[in-house]
Design a protein around this motif. Structure first.
Motif, PDB file in Angstrom:
ATOM      1  N   ASP A 137       8.299   1.560  -3.960  1.00 43.05           N
ATOM      2  CA  ASP A 137       7.604   1.709  -2.682  1.00 43.05           C
ATOM      3  C   ASP A 137       6.594   2.853  -2.760  1.00 43.05           C
ATOM      4  OD1 ASP A 137       6.866   1.417  -0.027  1.00 43.05           O
ATOM      5  OD2 ASP A 137       8.611   2.476   0.759  1.00 43.05           O
ATOM      6  N   TYR A 138       7.019   3.973  -3.343  1.00 43.45           N
ATOM      7  CA  TYR A 138       6.098   5.107  -3.472  1.00 43.45           C
ATOM      8  C   TYR A 138       4.934   4.759  -4.394  1.00 43.45           C
ATOM      9  CZ  TYR A 138       4.251   9.778  -4.250  1.00 43.45           C
ATOM     10  OH  TYR A 138       3.402  10.865  -4.327  1.00 43.45           O
ATOM     11  N   LEU A 139       5.219   4.129  -5.525  1.00 46.33           N
ATOM     12  CA  LEU A 139       4.161   3.777  -6.466  1.00 46.33           C
ATOM     13  C   LEU A 139       3.189   2.769  -5.858  1.00 46.33           C
ATOM     14  CD1 LEU A 139       6.271   3.511  -9.749  1.00 46.33           C
ATOM     15  CD2 LEU A 139       4.725   5.359  -9.060  1.00 46.33           C
ATOM     16  N   THR A 140       3.697   1.847  -5.066  1.00 49.09           N
ATOM     17  CA  THR A 140       2.827   0.880  -4.394  1.00 49.09           C
ATOM     18  C   THR A 140       1.893   1.578  -3.430  1.00 49.09           C
ATOM     19  OG1 THR A 140       4.473  -0.885  -4.582  1.00 49.09           O
ATOM     20  CG2 THR A 140       2.780  -1.149  -2.882  1.00 49.09           C
ATOM     21  N   LYS A 141       2.418   2.543  -2.689  1.00 51.37           N
ATOM     22  CA  LYS A 141       1.580   3.282  -1.747  1.00 51.37           C
ATOM     23  C   LYS A 141       0.552   4.142  -2.487  1.00 51.37           C
ATOM     24  CE  LYS A 141       4.544   3.315   2.342  1.00 51.37           C
ATOM     25  NZ  LYS A 141       5.424   2.209   1.958  1.00 51.37           N
ATOM     26  N   CYS A 142       0.914   4.637  -3.657  1.00 48.01           N
ATOM     27  CA  CYS A 142      -0.055   5.384  -4.471  1.00 48.01           C
ATOM     28  C   CYS A 142      -1.181   4.466  -4.942  1.00 48.01           C
ATOM     29  CB  CYS A 142       0.634   6.026  -5.672  1.00 48.01           C
ATOM     30  SG  CYS A 142       1.645   7.469  -5.256  1.00 48.01           S
ATOM     31  N   SER A 143      -0.857   3.220  -5.220  1.00 47.27           N
ATOM     32  CA  SER A 143      -1.888   2.255  -5.597  1.00 47.27           C
ATOM     33  C   SER A 143      -2.884   2.051  -4.460  1.00 47.27           C
ATOM     34  CB  SER A 143      -1.241   0.917  -5.974  1.00 47.27           C
ATOM     35  OG  SER A 143      -0.406   1.053  -7.099  1.00 47.27           O
ATOM     36  N   THR A 144      -2.373   2.068  -3.242  1.00 48.72           N
ATOM     37  CA  THR A 144      -3.251   1.968  -2.073  1.00 48.72           C
ATOM     38  C   THR A 144      -4.169   3.177  -1.992  1.00 48.72           C
ATOM     39  OG1 THR A 144      -1.591   0.688  -0.861  1.00 48.72           O
ATOM     40  CG2 THR A 144      -3.318   1.760   0.446  1.00 48.72           C
ATOM     41  N   ILE A 145      -3.638   4.349  -2.300  1.00 49.51           N
ATOM     42  CA  ILE A 145      -4.442   5.572  -2.291  1.00 49.51           C
ATOM     43  C   ILE A 145      -5.570   5.477  -3.317  1.00 49.51           C
ATOM     44  CG2 ILE A 145      -4.380   8.014  -2.979  1.00 49.51           C
ATOM     45  CD1 ILE A 145      -1.756   8.273  -1.474  1.00 49.51           C
ATOM     46  N   ILE A 146      -5.274   4.929  -4.471  1.00 47.85           N
ATOM     47  CA  ILE A 146      -6.317   4.756  -5.494  1.00 47.85           C
ATOM     48  C   ILE A 146      -7.457   3.913  -4.947  1.00 47.85           C
ATOM     49  CG2 ILE A 146      -6.847   3.718  -7.735  1.00 47.85           C
ATOM     50  CD1 ILE A 146      -4.043   4.510  -8.647  1.00 47.85           C
ATOM     51  N   ARG A 147      -7.129   2.854  -4.232  1.00 46.31           N
ATOM     52  CA  ARG A 147      -8.166   1.992  -3.663  1.00 46.31           C
ATOM     53  C   ARG A 147      -8.985   2.726  -2.599  1.00 46.31           C
ATOM     54  NH1 ARG A 147      -3.963  -1.808  -4.209  1.00 46.31           N
ATOM     55  NH2 ARG A 147      -3.389  -1.646  -2.009  1.00 46.31           N
ATOM     56  N   VAL A 148      -8.325   3.571  -1.806  1.00 45.35           N
ATOM     57  CA  VAL A 148      -9.040   4.356  -0.789  1.00 45.35           C
ATOM     58  C   VAL A 148     -10.038   5.296  -1.451  1.00 45.35           C
ATOM     59  CG1 VAL A 148      -8.795   6.121   1.003  1.00 45.35           C
ATOM     60  CG2 VAL A 148      -7.201   4.207   0.933  1.00 45.35           C
ATOM     61  N   VAL A 149      -9.617   5.942  -2.523  1.00 44.17           N
ATOM     62  CA  VAL A 149     -10.513   6.849  -3.253  1.00 44.17           C
ATOM     63  C   VAL A 149     -11.669   6.060  -3.866  1.00 44.17           C
ATOM     64  CG1 VAL A 149     -10.707   8.406  -5.237  1.00 44.17           C
ATOM     65  CG2 VAL A 149      -8.725   8.573  -3.700  1.00 44.17           C
ATOM     66  N   GLU A 150     -11.366   4.912  -4.435  1.00 42.73           N
ATOM     67  CA  GLU A 150     -12.390   4.084  -5.058  1.00 42.73           C
ATOM     68  C   GLU A 150     -13.478   3.693  -4.066  1.00 42.73           C
ATOM     69  OE1 GLU A 150     -12.519   0.209  -8.054  1.00 42.73           O
ATOM     70  OE2 GLU A 150     -10.854   0.455  -6.640  1.00 42.73           O
ATOM     71  N   GLN A 151     -13.092   3.446  -2.835  1.00 48.45           N
ATOM     72  CA  GLN A 151     -14.044   3.051  -1.796  1.00 48.45           C
ATOM     73  C   GLN A 151     -14.979   4.194  -1.394  1.00 48.45           C
ATOM     74  OE1 GLN A 151     -11.374   1.623   1.228  1.00 48.45           O
ATOM     75  NE2 GLN A 151     -10.839  -0.232   0.075  1.00 48.45           N
ATOM     76  N   GLN A 152     -14.678   5.408  -1.836  1.00 48.57           N
ATOM     77  CA  GLN A 152     -15.495   6.573  -1.492  1.00 48.57           C
ATOM     78  C   GLN A 152     -16.439   6.986  -2.621  1.00 48.57           C
ATOM     79  OE1 GLN A 152     -13.059   9.664   0.872  1.00 48.57           O
ATOM     80  NE2 GLN A 152     -11.468   8.450  -0.134  1.00 48.57           N
ATOM     81  N   SER A 153     -16.672   6.101  -3.562  1.00 44.86           N
ATOM     82  CA  SER A 153     -17.467   6.443  -4.741  1.00 44.86           C
ATOM     83  C   SER A 153     -18.836   6.996  -4.374  1.00 44.86           C
ATOM     84  CB  SER A 153     -17.622   5.214  -5.648  1.00 44.86           C
ATOM     85  OG  SER A 153     -16.380   4.847  -6.205  1.00 44.86           O
ATOM     86  N   ALA A 154     -19.491   6.396  -3.389  1.00 39.77           N
ATOM     87  CA  ALA A 154     -20.836   6.852  -3.017  1.00 39.77           C
ATOM     88  C   ALA A 154     -20.796   8.283  -2.483  1.00 39.77           C
ATOM     89  CB  ALA A 154     -21.441   5.917  -1.973  1.00 39.77           C
ATOM     90  N   THR A 155     -19.790   8.594  -1.680  1.00 41.79           N
ATOM     91  CA  THR A 155     -19.657   9.952  -1.130  1.00 41.79           C
ATOM     92  C   THR A 155     -19.311  10.941  -2.235  1.00 41.79           C
ATOM     93  OG1 THR A 155     -18.848   8.981   0.930  1.00 41.79           O
ATOM     94  CG2 THR A 155     -18.540  11.348   0.643  1.00 41.79           C
ATOM     95  N   ILE A 156     -18.462  10.532  -3.163  1.00 36.81           N
ATOM     96  CA  ILE A 156     -18.102  11.388  -4.296  1.00 36.81           C
ATOM     97  C   ILE A 156     -19.356  11.721  -5.101  1.00 36.81           C
ATOM     98  CG2 ILE A 156     -16.846  11.486  -6.486  1.00 36.81           C
ATOM     99  CD1 ILE A 156     -14.693   9.688  -5.116  1.00 36.81           C
ATOM    100  N   ARG A 157     -20.183  10.713  -5.347  1.00 36.89           N
ATOM    101  CA  ARG A 157     -21.420  10.947  -6.111  1.00 36.89           C
ATOM    102  C   ARG A 157     -22.366  11.889  -5.371  1.00 36.89           C
ATOM    103  NH1 ARG A 157     -20.806   5.235  -7.097  1.00 36.89           N
ATOM    104  NH2 ARG A 157     -20.138   4.900  -9.268  1.00 36.89           N
ATOM    105  N   GLU A 158     -22.437  11.751  -4.054  1.00 38.13           N
ATOM    106  CA  GLU A 158     -23.305  12.647  -3.275  1.00 38.13           C
ATOM    107  C   GLU A 158     -22.827  14.090  -3.400  1.00 38.13           C
ATOM    108  OE1 GLU A 158     -25.225  12.843   1.191  1.00 38.13           O
ATOM    109  OE2 GLU A 158     -23.122  12.237   1.016  1.00 38.13           O
ATOM    110  N   ALA A 159     -21.526  14.308  -3.191  1.00 38.26           N
ATOM    111  CA  ALA A 159     -20.969  15.655  -3.280  1.00 38.26           C
ATOM    112  C   ALA A 159     -21.131  16.218  -4.685  1.00 38.26           C
ATOM    113  CB  ALA A 159     -19.492  15.633  -2.885  1.00 38.26           C
ATOM    114  N   ALA A 160     -20.877  15.397  -5.708  1.00 32.57           N
ATOM    115  CA  ALA A 160     -21.014  15.847  -7.091  1.00 32.57           C
ATOM    116  C   ALA A 160     -22.454  16.229  -7.398  1.00 32.57           C
ATOM    117  CB  ALA A 160     -20.533  14.757  -8.047  1.00 32.57           C
ATOM    118  N   GLY A 161     -23.394  15.526  -6.803  1.00 34.76           N
ATOM    119  CA  GLY A 161     -24.808  15.872  -6.988  1.00 34.76           C
ATOM    120  C   GLY A 161     -25.115  17.252  -6.446  1.00 34.76           C
ATOM    121  N   TRP A 162     -24.565  17.558  -5.286  1.00 35.14           N
ATOM    122  CA  TRP A 162     -24.755  18.909  -4.715  1.00 35.14           C
ATOM    123  C   TRP A 162     -24.145  19.962  -5.636  1.00 35.14           C
ATOM    124  CZ3 TRP A 162     -22.588  17.539   0.825  1.00 35.14           C
ATOM    125  CH2 TRP A 162     -23.491  16.681   1.462  1.00 35.14           C
TER     126      TRP A 162
END
Length: 259
Positions: A6-31
């Protein structure tokens, strides 16, 4: 019920949430990359357990100079739990107005700097004031928080403002309200938090993207590396060079303090 799965499954969901933020991550990394290329530093701050994310950024294997880890022991050293230097005092101090200003008084800040403020709830006073003060100095602020938890939590500031109110961009750990993710049969309260998992993913996504940008700009970072990877001699060379660079960058933050 398999609580481990159950915990590992929920962690997999977290990975997907982070993946969906790629554009924001790139913006912050650029700064952040722009700051480092300018010879300045990215200020990284977190109180309480958010300190974990500060240390994940720098210094450790696979990381590189350019980040200023602001770790205030009075807000983060609670290993004794109770008694002197215990958790009660740390939780009290992270909601003392004015403490953030006293911490930042130590540094000569520049608009070329950037900041990463970590707070899962985004509701404690010191991290919020940190972000507010950085913005007042013209410094871009990236907030790393748990969006759902923050939105449903109450700010400790008298005006009700949260970390998200002083952020130029927001990164979400993807953890649930309350952080703990697993319900154990017969136990009233959930266990096993998720914000550390999401936070570490975000920190390292930022790190690799900044490394890519620095390398493409002709200034590849001096990455702390293990001897088994690069050889013992090269590992020592990288460690010394990285720490020297950190010292030189940090010296600029003290050069004109109080002037």
């Amino acid at each position: 019920m398999d609580v481990i799965q159950d915990y590992l499954t929920k962690c997999s969901t977290i990975i997907r949430v982070v993946e969906q933020q790629s554009a924001t991550i790139r913006e912050a990394a650029g700064w952040f990359a722009d700051t480092i290329l300018a010879g300045r530093m990215v200020h990284v701050f977190g109180s309480g357990h958010s300190r974990i994310m500060v240390e994940e950024m720098w210094p450790r294997y696979g990381s590189f100079p350019g980040f200023n880890p602001i770790v205030e022991l009075s807000l983060t050293f609670h290993n004794l739990v109770v008694g002197a230097n215990g958790q009660r005092q740390a939780m009290f101090l992270e909601n003392v107005p004015g403490l953030a200003e006293r911490i930042l008084r130590n540094f000569d800040l520049s608009e070329q700097d950037t900041a990463l403020i970590v707070s899962s709830s985004g509701c404690n006073v010191v991290p919020i004031e940190m972000a507010e003060l950085f913005q007042q100095k013209g410094i871009k602020v990236v907030a790393l928080l748990t969006r759902e938890h923050s939105e449903q939590s109450t700010s400790k500031r008298t005006d009700g403002k949260k970390l998200s109110d002083f952020a130029d961009c927001i990164l979400d750990t993807g953890a649930p309200v309350g952080d703990a993710m697993v319900r154990v049969p017969g136990l009233d309260t959930p266990v096993a938090p998720g914000s550390t998992v999401g936070g570490a993913l975000l920190i390292n996504c930022l790190k690799v993207e900044v490394a890519r940008l620095l390398t493409e700009a002709g200034q590849p970072p001096k990455v702390l590396s293990a001897g088994v990877v690069v050889g013992a001699e090269k590992a020592v060379e990288l460690f010394e060079a990285a720490y020297d660079e950190h010292a030189h960058r940090l010296a600029r933050l003290y050069q004109h303090v109080g002037k």
